[in-house]
Enzyme design. Structure first.
Site, PDB file in Angstrom:
ATOM      1  N   GLU A   1      37.572 -22.304 -44.988  1.00  0.00           N
ATOM      2  CA  GLU A   1      36.433 -23.473 -45.092  1.00  0.00           C
ATOM      3  C   GLU A   1      35.460 -23.681 -44.437  1.00  0.00           C
ATOM      4  OE1 GLU A   1      34.372 -26.374 -45.945  1.00  0.00           O
ATOM      5  OE2 GLU A   1      36.337 -27.485 -46.525  1.00  0.00           O
TER       6      GLU A   1
ATOM      7  N   CYS B   1      32.272 -32.020 -45.409  1.00  0.00           N
ATOM      8  CA  CYS B   1      31.711 -30.689 -45.909  1.00  0.00           C
ATOM      9  C   CYS B   1      31.070 -30.470 -46.850  1.00  0.00           C
ATOM     10  CB  CYS B   1      32.996 -30.003 -45.850  1.00  0.00           C
ATOM     11  SG  CYS B   1      34.191 -29.745 -46.506  1.00  0.00           S
TER      12      CYS B   1
HETATM   13  P1  NDP Z   1      35.722 -25.939 -35.130  1.00  0.00           P
HETATM   14  O1  NDP Z   1      35.028 -25.192 -35.853  1.00  0.00           O
HETATM   15  O2  NDP Z   1      35.201 -25.477 -33.378  1.00  0.00           O
HETATM   16  O3  NDP Z   1      37.059 -25.946 -34.788  1.00  0.00           O
HETATM   17  C1  NDP Z   1      38.218 -26.498 -36.099  1.00  0.00           C
HETATM   18  C2  NDP Z   1      39.508 -26.008 -35.694  1.00  0.00           C
HETATM   19  O4  NDP Z   1      39.590 -24.523 -34.477  1.00  0.00           O
HETATM   20  C3  NDP Z   1      40.267 -26.806 -34.395  1.00  0.00           C
HETATM   21  O5  NDP Z   1      41.335 -26.841 -34.824  1.00  0.00           O
HETATM   22  C4  NDP Z   1      39.713 -26.096 -33.236  1.00  0.00           C
HETATM   23  O6  NDP Z   1      40.068 -26.495 -31.995  1.00  0.00           O
HETATM   24  C5  NDP Z   1      40.084 -24.943 -33.721  1.00  0.00           C
HETATM   25  N1  NDP Z   1      39.362 -23.802 -32.527  1.00  0.00           N
HETATM   26  C6  NDP Z   1      38.826 -23.817 -31.859  1.00  0.00           C
HETATM   27  N2  NDP Z   1      38.259 -22.160 -31.617  1.00  0.00           N
HETATM   28  C7  NDP Z   1      39.474 -21.870 -32.354  1.00  0.00           C
HETATM   29  C8  NDP Z   1      39.278 -20.619 -32.041  1.00  0.00           C
HETATM   30  N3  NDP Z   1      39.186 -19.656 -31.050  1.00  0.00           N
HETATM   31  N4  NDP Z   1      40.438 -19.701 -32.837  1.00  0.00           N
HETATM   32  C9  NDP Z   1      41.410 -20.400 -33.454  1.00  0.00           C
HETATM   33  N5  NDP Z   1      41.271 -21.778 -34.062  1.00  0.00           N
HETATM   34  C10 NDP Z   1      40.046 -21.930 -33.110  1.00  0.00           C
HETATM   35  O7  NDP Z   1      34.720 -27.051 -35.424  1.00  0.00           O
HETATM   36  P2  NDP Z   1      34.555 -28.555 -34.678  1.00  0.00           P
HETATM   37  O8  NDP Z   1      35.826 -29.548 -34.849  1.00  0.00           O
HETATM   38  O9  NDP Z   1      33.802 -27.791 -33.121  1.00  0.00           O
HETATM   39  O10 NDP Z   1      33.097 -28.876 -35.616  1.00  0.00           O
HETATM   40  C11 NDP Z   1      31.737 -28.004 -34.927  1.00  0.00           C
HETATM   41  C12 NDP Z   1      31.093 -27.994 -36.527  1.00  0.00           C
HETATM   42  O11 NDP Z   1      32.005 -27.272 -37.372  1.00  0.00           O
HETATM   43  C13 NDP Z   1      31.003 -29.214 -36.729  1.00  0.00           C
HETATM   44  O12 NDP Z   1      29.531 -29.800 -35.837  1.00  0.00           O
HETATM   45  C14 NDP Z   1      30.697 -29.052 -38.384  1.00  0.00           C
HETATM   46  O13 NDP Z   1      29.266 -28.927 -38.581  1.00  0.00           O
HETATM   47  C15 NDP Z   1      31.723 -28.311 -39.108  1.00  0.00           C
HETATM   48  N6  NDP Z   1      32.943 -28.566 -39.413  1.00  0.00           N
HETATM   49  C16 NDP Z   1      32.927 -28.698 -40.477  1.00  0.00           C
HETATM   50  C17 NDP Z   1      34.250 -28.675 -41.460  1.00  0.00           C
HETATM   51  C18 NDP Z   1      34.747 -28.830 -42.781  1.00  0.00           C
HETATM   52  O14 NDP Z   1      35.365 -30.042 -43.489  1.00  0.00           O
HETATM   53  N7  NDP Z   1      34.100 -27.911 -43.155  1.00  0.00           N
HETATM   54  C19 NDP Z   1      34.960 -30.152 -40.848  1.00  0.00           C
HETATM   55  C20 NDP Z   1      34.660 -29.988 -39.175  1.00  0.00           C
HETATM   56  C21 NDP Z   1      33.587 -29.467 -38.355  1.00  0.00           C
HETATM   57  P3  NDP Z   1      39.463 -27.889 -31.220  1.00  0.00           P
HETATM   58  O15 NDP Z   1      39.229 -28.617 -32.634  1.00  0.00           O
HETATM   59  O16 NDP Z   1      40.757 -28.172 -30.593  1.00  0.00           O
HETATM   60  O17 NDP Z   1      38.881 -26.946 -30.091  1.00  0.00           O
END
Ligand code: NDP
Length: 617
Positions: A244, A278
């Protein structure tokens, strides 16, 4: 149970958790490494079979007990979420607590139906008499990786159906907002979930990546960039993923819309959770005659929003920006828009004079698709509003971009609204509403295009956590040799070829007719004595009839006899089927008898497909 093995090393390299509305550090959580993740998954793997074995009822007991716990501890749940997100409690109660409560109940109750064995009816005559079943079995250990925007919904929310399906779950919440997940682990432990079935792995991106390597399926919510990394990593072990990945939800306001409702919705669904949703309204297209009025209403409403650290109920509308780098991203989108000719109607910069991280609720006008704010996910309290000439232009622009998560269309003419909605490339499209579809757990929601793979909610929202097994059960008294088995013989080969010819004449029978035909066969061939002790003689005859190859024989007979000319097939098929079924056994078929004299050279007897290859048909 719960939070996983906390080692000395982990605590030393702990991650500070900040309240984004105040800037204070409110907790430190361990950063788990690959070895610890492996240990957690091993423990989960050991615990899972017993969790599966207690069945839907046993698991529902735990989930419903958790629901009662959540009601009793509602304030603690809300306070924890508010502390790590800086979001008003009012909104947290409505958007997260309410979701958690209904999801715990929904999946506990819906799981048995969504994952029940499915009996399959096949149109193929070759499998007549067999029992065809699809069954669902848990995958084993599911890894859920969540983002920071909704610590309960987008992290723990996805664990609930996975658990209800009989899986063990290891949840990796965002390092920014891990406290709610730890609280959920405490809740489930108190409600009797067996040790190891639900664990929370705190840590950053590397912790998430390590989890991908170990589990049997990954449910990921977050950015497109990380989603791609997760999918690529999961490909190494052929681990299935559901993604998602956010959206750029368009709102299309037609000229005849209720503009007051549309404006209220644009502001609420564009600014709630500071736009860090989102399924937020991220861009608005308004038909020209309504544009000025709509923009004026939206601007007034946005100007009157109250922003600040969460306080007493009803005191604040818009909360903090949770993720530090997000402020710069929102600012960059606004700056880019202005540089390309957009006008800031209100807001437009980080909020000054508040202790934490806030961005002013912002309305942008004179925007177009050359600007990042109309194409890329902003994830902030911004509302770019664009004038369009007609619904066609609105649809074209709504579909112009990489995302396809949700959308909405606003008009008093709901029929027209639905027609427009069906043209929008998005996994969900609401008419005169937005976001609220998320509360309907029966309704699937999942992204098209870059917005993801798979879906939440509805049947697939739990079936994705199960592996399917197809079963074909053939009765023990089936004939010792099927007609297609070795050794091959010319007569049988010829008859099989005729059968195929009959079958590819697909307009001979519709599926419904085939089914009726089968019933007719089952009814008209009660001539075989059931074996001793057969408890279900009717079922026996039904199956036995199929082993005589009767449906195939009927079709071939119909074709060969010419009794069903293409023009007459539909009207006369039932009579022909009866005659053809009876005729080879009784010699009774008035129509055929009459014709036989005339067509003796053409009419051939029904082939007996069960004959031994050596015998002459
Ligand atoms: P990320 O996609 O970076 O992170 C989502 C999750 O994945 C977090 O738990 C993160 O850990 C983890 N993660 C990061 N790198 C890896 C990896 N290589 N392998 C597995 N898991 C990983 O989202 P962000 O939190 O950085 O947000 C960035 C952008 O994403 C936002 O600006 C927004 O545009 C979008 N977003 C979309 C959401 C939605 O509901 N669809 C929700 C949040 C963000 P950790 O956070 O601990 O680094």
């Amino acid at each position: 149970m719960s939070a996983g093995p906390v080692t000395e090393a982990a605590i030393k390299t702990g991650i500070p958790v900040e309240n984004p509305a105040t800037g204070e550090t409110i907790a430190t959580v361990p950063e788990l490494g690959a070895d610890e993740i492996r240990a957690m998954v091993t423990q989960a793997r050991e615990a899972q079979p017993a969790w599966d074995a207690i069945g839907f009822a046993g698991r529902a007991e735990v989930l419903l007990s958790a629901r009662r716990w959540m009601v009793a501890n509602a304030e603690r749940v809300v306070t924890t979420i508010v502390a790590e997100t800086g979001r008003p409690a009012d909104e947290t109660q409505f958007a997260e607590l309410a979701y958690g409560l209904s999801a715990l109940e929904f999946w506990a109750k819906a799981a048995p139906a969504y994952l029940a064995d499915e009996e399959i009816q096949s149109a193929s005559p070759f499998v007549r008499g067999r029992k065809l079943v699809v069954r669902y079995a848990p995958l084993g250990v599911v890894g859920v990786i969540g983002p920071w925007n909704y610590p309960l919904n987008n992290s723990f929310g996805d664990c609930i159906p996975a658990l209800a399906a009989g899986n063990a779950v290891v949840l990796k919440p965002s390092e920014i907002t891990p406290l709610t997940s730890l609280l959920m682990a405490e809740m489930l432990a108190e409600c009797g979930i067996p040790e190891g079935v639900f664990q929370v792995a705190t840590g950053g991106g590397e912790t998430g990546a390590a989890l991908v390597d170990e589990v049997d399926m990954v449910m990921f919510t977050g950015s497109v960039a990380t989603g791609k990394k997760v999918m690529a990593r999961a490909a190494e072990t052929l681990t299935p993923v559901s993604l998602e990945l956010g959206g750029k939800d368009p709102m299309i306001v037609l000229a005849d819309a209720d503009l007051e409702r549309a404006a209220n919705a644009a502001v609420s669904y564009g600014m709630n959770n500071s736009g860090q949703v989102c399924i937020s309204v991220e861009r608005v297209y308004v038909e020209e005659p309504a544009y000025d009025d709509f923009l004026e209403r939206v601007t007034q409403k946005v100007r009157s929003l109250r922003q600040g650290p969460p306080g007493e109920p009803g005191s604040v509308d818009v909360g903090a920006i949770i993720f530090p780098p997000q402020i710069e991203l929102i600012e960059a989108h606004v700056r880019d828009a202005v540089e390309r000719g957009a006008r800031i109607v209100t807001g437009g910069k980080p909020t000054e004079g508040l202790p934490g991280r806030f961005f002013e609720p912002t309305v942008l006008a004179d925007v177009d698709h050359s600007m990042r704010c109309m194409i890329e996910e902003t994830f902030g309290p911004t509302l770019p509003v664009m004038k369009v000439g007609d619904p066609d232009e609105a649809v074209r622009l709504a579909n112009d971009g990489p995302y396809g998560l949700q959308a909405s269309v606003w008009t008093r003419d709901t029929e027209r609204g639905e027609a427009v909605a069906r043209r929008v490339e998005a996994g969900v499209c609401c008419v005169n509403d937005a976001q609220l579809n998320y509360a309907a757990l029966e309704l699937p929601m999942g992204g098209w295009k870059a917005s993801g793979l798979g879906s939440r909610h509805g049947p697939d929202g739990i079936r994705k956590y199960a592996k399917r097994q197809s079963l074909m059960i053939t009765p023990g008294y089936a004939p010792p040799r099927e007609l297609h088995m070795f050794p091959y013989s010319a007569p049988v080969t010829e008859q099989v070829a005729q059968t195929f010819n009959a079958l590819v004449t697909s307009d001979l029978f519709t599926d419904a007719q085939r089914q009726t035909l089968s019933v007719l066969c089952d009814t008209l061939i009660p001539s075989l004595p059931p074996p001793e002790g057969e408890a279900d003689p009717t079922g026996f005859w039904a199956r036995a009839a199929s082993h005589l190859g009767v449906p195939e024989a009927i079709e071939i007979s119909l074709l060969q006899s010419g009794a069903c000319s293409p023009a007459r097939r539909r009207s006369s098929w039932t009579a022909c089927a009866i005659c053809s079924t009876l005729w080879p056994r009784t010699g009774w078929c008035p129509r055929r008898r009459r014709r036989r004299a005339r067509r003796s050279s053409k009419a051939s007897p029904i082939p007996d497909l069960t004959r031994s290859p050596g015998s002459t048909p």
